[in-house]
Design a protein around this motif. Structure first.
Motif, PDB file in Angstrom:
ATOM      1  N   UNK A  71       0.852  -1.180   0.000  1.00 59.77           N
ATOM      2  CA  UNK A  71       0.000   0.000   0.000  1.00 59.77           C
ATOM      3  C   UNK A  71       0.886   1.228   0.000  1.00 59.77           C
ATOM      4  N   UNK A  72       0.529   2.213  -0.836  1.00 63.54           N
ATOM      5  CA  UNK A  72       1.258   3.476  -0.923  1.00 63.54           C
ATOM      6  C   UNK A  72       0.316   4.574  -0.463  1.00 63.54           C
ATOM      7  N   UNK A  73       0.746   5.367   0.526  1.00 66.56           N
ATOM      8  CA  UNK A  73      -0.060   6.472   1.036  1.00 66.56           C
ATOM      9  C   UNK A  73       0.457   7.770   0.435  1.00 66.56           C
ATOM     10  N   UNK A  74      -0.445   8.540  -0.193  1.00 72.42           N
ATOM     11  CA  UNK A  74      -0.056   9.772  -0.881  1.00 72.42           C
ATOM     12  C   UNK A  74      -0.879  10.942  -0.364  1.00 72.42           C
ATOM     13  N   UNK A  75      -0.244  12.085  -0.242  1.00 77.40           N
ATOM     14  CA  UNK A  75      -0.954  13.327   0.084  1.00 77.40           C
ATOM     15  C   UNK A  75      -1.432  13.933  -1.227  1.00 77.40           C
ATOM     16  N   UNK A  76      -2.669  14.318  -1.281  1.00 76.57           N
ATOM     17  CA  UNK A  76      -3.173  14.989  -2.469  1.00 76.57           C
ATOM     18  C   UNK A  76      -3.450  14.069  -3.635  1.00 76.57           C
ATOM     19  N   UNK A  77      -3.675  14.697  -4.793  1.00 76.21           N
ATOM     20  CA  UNK A  77      -4.143  13.992  -5.984  1.00 76.21           C
ATOM     21  C   UNK A  77      -3.039  13.328  -6.793  1.00 76.21           C
ATOM     22  N   UNK A  78      -1.767  13.546  -6.454  1.00 79.05           N
ATOM     23  CA  UNK A  78      -0.671  12.984  -7.230  1.00 79.05           C
ATOM     24  C   UNK A  78      -0.310  13.889  -8.396  1.00 79.05           C
ATOM     25  N   UNK A  79       0.692  13.496  -9.157  1.00 79.46           N
ATOM     26  CA  UNK A  79       1.176  14.268 -10.300  1.00 79.46           C
ATOM     27  C   UNK A  79       0.918  13.479 -11.578  1.00 79.46           C
ATOM     28  N   UNK A  80       0.283  14.125 -12.549  1.00 78.07           N
ATOM     29  CA  UNK A  80      -0.017  13.462 -13.820  1.00 78.07           C
ATOM     30  C   UNK A  80       1.267  13.213 -14.608  1.00 78.07           C
ATOM     31  N   UNK A  81       1.348  12.041 -15.214  1.00 79.19           N
ATOM     32  CA  UNK A  81       2.476  11.667 -16.061  1.00 79.19           C
ATOM     33  C   UNK A  81       2.138  12.037 -17.497  1.00 79.19           C
TER      34      UNK A  81
END
Length: 175
Positions: A71-81
């Motif tokens: 499981x990866x926990x991320x703050x916010x919406x992430x960055x589009x590739x």
């Protein structure tokens, strides 16, 4: 207040004709529809019988279950590739996401339907105040997508015209 599970996107190696992820190549993960209903924040006020209640919903984190046990926990919406991030680069030079990414260590061919089931869950906290009281309401909303991941095996070619053979056999699904 209206809440919606976010639409998901992952970036398997974009040069792949089948849009398949590759073992040990960075996967970027992001929400394609960030906004008040998917990633927050949103605030609403309601009045009833002379009492006003204000609630503010914020996303604390988005947890990505990668289907391989991690499981990866991320703050916010992430960055589009974008495709430009990989143009002219070898697989080993594809950059990792600055905000939300993962690398698979094995192919998905042994998984159900040959793909990992990637699930992102947005964890919200709705803080409310009114009538001299306050509180927090935890909420979560999930969405899943399949992701096929393959491993690349070099093929050794006999310069004298012999048959080509993979340098290593495919891994067994029993491991």
């Amino acid at each position: 207040m209206k809440f919606v599970a976010p639409q998901l996107r992952v970036s398997p190696y974009v040069q792949s004709a089948d849009h398949v992820g590759i073992v040990n190549v960075p996967i970027w993960m992001w929400v394609t529809d960030p906004g008040p209903t998917t990633t927050g924040p949103q605030t609403k006020t309601a009045a009833l019988g002379g009492v006003s209640i204000t609630a503010t919903g914020t996303v604390d984190r988005i947890e990505w279950s990668m289907g391989a046990g991690d499981t990866v926990s991320c703050k916010g919406a992430g960055t589009a590739f974008t495709r430009e991030m990989a143009v002219g680069k070898s697989l080993k030079d594809v950059p990792s996401s600055p905000t939300c990414g993962y690398k698979y260590s094995k192919a998905s061919r042994c998984e159900k339907a040959g793909a990992y089931n990637v699930t992102a869950t947005a964890y919200w906290t709705v803080h409310w105040t009114g009538g001299g009281m306050q509180g927090d309401i935890p909420l979560d909303f999930s969405r899943s997508i399949p992701l096929r991941v393959t491993d690349l095996r070099p093929v050794l070619v006999d310069p004298d015209g012999g048959s080509a053979q993979p340098s290593t056999p495919p891994r067994s699904c029993s491991n």
